[in-house]
Design an enzyme around this catalytic site. Structure first.
Site, mmCIF file in Angstrom:
data_model
loop_
_atom_site.group_PDB
_atom_site.id
_atom_site.type_symbol
_atom_site.label_atom_id
_atom_site.label_comp_id
_atom_site.label_asym_id
_atom_site.label_seq_id
_atom_site.Cartn_x
_atom_site.Cartn_y
_atom_site.Cartn_z
ATOM 1 C CE LYS A 45 -3.776 2.331 2.460
ATOM 2 N NZ LYS A 45 -4.904 2.527 1.551
ATOM 3 C CB CYS A 135 -4.522 7.881 -5.739
ATOM 4 S SG CYS A 135 -5.718 8.134 -4.427
ATOM 5 C CE LYS A 173 -3.026 1.071 -9.237
ATOM 6 N NZ LYS A 173 -3.235 0.417 -7.936
#
Lengths: 434, 443
Positions: A45, A135, A173
């Site tokens: 994480k 995110c 990502k």
């Protein structure tokens, strides 16, 4: 038993099943349990300056009694200190040297911040790092996450900084909250990325509480847009993975596929469209780490049934089966056929075709049953009836051999047409002045 | 839990199956395929939009779901419990063809309607009630047919008075349904729901006894007869006057009243129809030692529904086929039923087998050989004719030969389901409404 081990930019992984950077990879203790369950790798994480979360963070979209068809979260990166995360990374790698530990990172946009944290996680034993440019909530408002991923120049620059600092492979990502994922992937590759991971979650509001009028998830009397994941997003993930795999600029760039993966079939589909590893979050949040057992067993059995000795043989086989619309064969003709012996007379195909498609199914109430049949001349082979039919194998789409040559739309428009266009049924004037 | 197991699990087997909880209903509702031109709706005598109300349950619109049901069938709450759904809506469910359990429509319907029917909500927000008219309709019989007719007329704005001979309204719903299908309190609460629509009920008021026909005609512009059937006639057997011999419907009414305990008793019920099957099952479930169903023909010829037969067998009832009663023995009260064996003769006629008599030691004998038609009752009404089967003759709008009088329910069809009676009452109400508004009815 087929060999499920893979190699992604030099990293050996016992299988393609990784956990995505998310609550299931929040602590070392969790990752230890995940590796015991059979996960080949885990993306820790996201580390950075620890944050504080709000209370109530998740919400879901249920469908016809099925829970969590879609899932949304407004949780931020780790709320634990970098120090204990680093200790745990080292301990996990000590205990599980064969398993892959990728560490997701997100820090302020300056080279020193990235350099510092990259050196620390490498020191702890990370096999790779993953730059969280995806995110879409909370961190993005602070200039991180998708705020970086949505600007190709930032993606390129920060990837470049990370590459300068890192000795281990760098995964980037990607956020799906953009117009064309290929632009983001090209920027990551230009910056030096060794691989890309996608998709991150999709900006969303999952619903509104109809009593309080507050969208979900509820935080006090307010809500915030969250990141959408779960089975509902898989088609979006598959398309984005496929388009990067097929893009000439990024061809060959290793991909870790993410988005709505819960079963071995999902895994196989991502791999067929170009992924080397896959990452799972929502399904684990729903059912726990144990789901990897069925994934491994199922994928292995599938590969055996296809006569493939290794999962690597599967990779990318479907990539060139995705073409632009105008390259499809316009003379490929299928028509629906109903197996009357299997029909249970629910009438769903009739009403779907009549109201929702092309009025090509006939209906008659006779002998105490709703009888339906395909009006062959009107059937455009759209699939809808076969999609709504609740009976397995009752409505099949059957190819018609009509002797017309293969012809794409581009061929058809060209001066040297290879043949004639097979005629389509068309409705004439359907309403008019009386 | 299906109806059968739910019923068996209910205390002592006397209580109806539990109603669904919200989660159970949601899961079940989501199983529905939402057929187009749905066979369940076609199978319903009141053509309830079954997929429609189930979808409304699934979508958390219980008021809408209740309205969908009750607009078609004002007694939707009792029909949910007493309908033979196994041969109607659930029997027609397409999932049967997928080798799956059909949708539990009956219990879903109870779930959707209970809060509205048994709650204290404002019914006039549930239904669109027509502007009050000055028309007044008299309904004879406050059973399902009469309640349905009265409720629909009240919704259309007419004044309605129901006359009922029994102490309590509701007809067979109150007195004649097996307790394990619906208890008496539920039936009476549903009647209250109907009176909530503005219908007046005069119980203990028999037409011809407490109110004469002339008075009926002078008070009302139109009359609906929903008087049902009479009692089960005597069989003409020796010993039939003994204590312990009774009409099976009276027995069921007693059980519904509560406190019936047959511990130590042995019961023979004569007949093979729905009343017989309810009587045996009910007797077994109030503690009878041995319960026999005595029927002169074979299993395949029984008029009782297969699911009710199964429930009787599961309750421990012993079926004696190809036997008919010869006489009843006992001193003061029953001690045995004497039967003889029957068979089909070569030409298909039922015959007694000579010298085949045997004694069945029982302490109770219940007649369930069919209710009598109330032919003489209708003699009071000019123009109301009955056919050779004793059924009131009506046209497609349920009008009798008297232009002021309509009829429906068991007295018209000879004895069918509650839902058929509801359908008759509703259709008659529509016809009465048209006649009143056009001036075709009345004085």
């Amino acid at each position: 038993m087929a060999d499920l081990s893979v190699n992604i930019c030099g990293i050996e992984s016992p299988n393609p099943f990784w956990l995505a950077s998310a609550p299931p990879t929040n602590t070392g203790a969790q990752i230890v349990r995940a590796f015991d369950a059979g996960w080949g790798g885990a993306v820790w994480k996201t580390l950075g300056d620890p944050i504080e979360n709000v209370y109530s963070r998740y919400s879901s979209v249920d469908m016809n009694g099925q829970r969590m068809m879609g899932f949304s979260n407004i949780e931020l990166i780790t709320d634990r200190s970098l120090e204990i995360n680093l200790i745990e990374i080292a301990e996990v790698k000590r205990r599980y040297p064969e398993n892959v530990v990728v560490v997701s990172l997100m820090v302020d946009s300056n080279p020193d911040a990235w350099d510092t944290i990259i050196k620390q996680v490498e020191q702890a034993g990370a096999d790779a790092i993953e730059l969280n440019f995806g995110c879409p909530h909370g961190m993005s408002e602070r200039g991180m996450g998708s705020a970086v991923g949505q600007v190709p120049e930032y993606t390129c620059d920060i990837t470049g900084w990370a590459k300068e600092s890192a000795t281990v492979p760098v995964f980037v990502k990607l956020t799906p909250n953009i117009t064309d994922i290929r632009v983001a992937a090209r920027a990551a590759k230009t910056g030096g990325a060794d691989a890309v991971s996608l998709i991150n979650t999709i900006n969303s509001i999952t619903g509104v509480d109809l009593d309080s009028f507050t969208p979900r998830p509820v935080v006090g009397r307010m809500s915030s847009h969250g990141g959408y994941s779960g089975p509902a997003v898989k088609p979006i993930g598959l398309n984005m993975v496929a388009s990067i795999a097929a893009d000439p600029f990024t061809e060959g760039l290793p991909i870790s596929g993410i988005g709505g993966i819960a079963t071995w079939q999902d895994v196989a589909e991502y791999i067929l469209l170009g992924a080397t590893t896959i990452q799972v979050c929502t399904a684990v949040m729903h059912y726990g780490y144990r789901i990897v057992e069925g994934m491994a067993e199922g994928l292995s059995n599938y590969l055996d049934s296809k006569g493939m000795a290794s999962v690597n043989e599967l990779r990318g086989l479907s990539v060139n089966k995705v073409v632009d619309w105008q390259d499809l064969d316009v003379n490929y003709i299928v028509k629906a056929e109903i197996d009357q012996d299997k029909c249970i007379h629910c009438g769903l195909c009739y009403i779907a075709c009549y109201d929702g498609a092309h009025q090509a199914i006939g209906v008659e109430y006779k002998d105490d049953e709703t009888k339906v049949w395909i009006i062959d001349d009107l059937c455009v082979g759209c699939n809808l009836c076969s999609l709504v039919c609740p009976v397995q194998g009752c409505i099949e789409m059957v190819e018609r051999d009509h002797g017309q040559t293969h012809m794409s739309w581009n061929d058809y428009l060209s001066d040297e047409k290879p043949g004639e266009l097979y005629p389509r049924p068309k409705h004439g004037l359907t309403i008019g002045p009386t | 839990m299906n109806r059968m197991t739910a019923a068996a699990a209910a205390q002592g087997g006397l209580a109806p199956p539990p109603t669904m909880n919200h989660d159970e209903a949601l899961i079940e509702a989501h199983r529905c395929l939402m057929c187009w031109d749905a066979p369940c709706t076609r199978a319903c005598p009141t053509t309830i939009d079954v997929p429609g109300f189930i979808k409304q349950i699934a979508n958390h619109d219980l008021i809408g779901s209740a309205r969908t049901i009750l607009e078609s069938n004002i007694l939707g709450a009792s029909c949910a419990r007493v309908c033979p759904t196994e041969v109607l809506c659930e029997g027609a469910c397409v999932l049967n063809g997928l080798h799956e359990r059909p949708i539990d429509i009956g219990r879903l319907q109870a779930f959707a309607t209970d809060d509205v029917v048994f709650g204290d909500g404002d019914l006039f927000t549930l239904f669109t009630v027509g502007e009050r008219t000055r028309h007044n309709v008299g309904v004879v019989g406050a059973g399902p047919a009469g309640l349905s007719c009265g409720a629909e007329l009240a919704k259309l704005g007419h004044s309605v008075v129901l006359y009922d001979a029994n102490d309590q309204p509701g007809g067979l719903n109150t007195y004649g349904v097996a307790t394990y299908k619906m208890d008496q309190a539920t039936a009476l609460r549903e009647v209250e729901f109907v009176t909530g629509l503005g219908v007046e009920i005069r119980s203990g008021t028999a037409v011809g006894r407490d109110v004469d026909v002339g008075e009926l005609f002078s008070s009302h512009e139109a009359i609906f007869l929903g008087v049902g059937l009479g009692s089960v006639p005597l069989l003409g057997l020796e010993g039939e006057e003994l204590d312990g011999v009774a009409d099976a419907l009276d027995f069921i009414a007693d059980v519904r009243g509560g406190g019936v305990d047959l511990t130590g008793e042995s019961v023979a019920v004569i007949g093979g129809g729905n009343t017989a099957i309810d009587a045996v099952t009910q007797a077994a479930r109030v503690g009878a030692e041995r319960v026999y169903l005595v029927y002169r023909r074979g299993r395949d010829e029984m008029k009782a529904y297969p699911h009710d037969i199964e429930r009787a067998l599961m309750s421990g009832v012993e079926f004696i086929h190809w036997s008919a009663p010869a006489s009843i023995e006992g001193e003061g009260s029953v001690s045995a039923l004497v039967c003889y064996r029957t068979d089909h003769s070569t030409d298909g006629v039922l015959v007694a087998i000579p010298e085949s008599e045997y004694r069945l030691p029982v302490t109770m004998v219940l007649r369930a050989t069919g209710q009598a038609k109330r032919v003489s009752f209708f003699d009071q009404f000019d123009g109301v004719a009955t056919d050779r089967g004793g059924r009131v003759v009506v046209d497609e709008e349920f009008r009798t030969g008297n232009q002021m009088i309509w009829a429906g329910g068991d007295c018209v069809n000879g004895g069918k389901e509650v839902v058929n009676a509801v359908a008759h009452g509703k259709a008659a109400a529509m016809s009465i409404d048209r006649a009143l508004r056009s001036g075709a009815a009345g004085k």
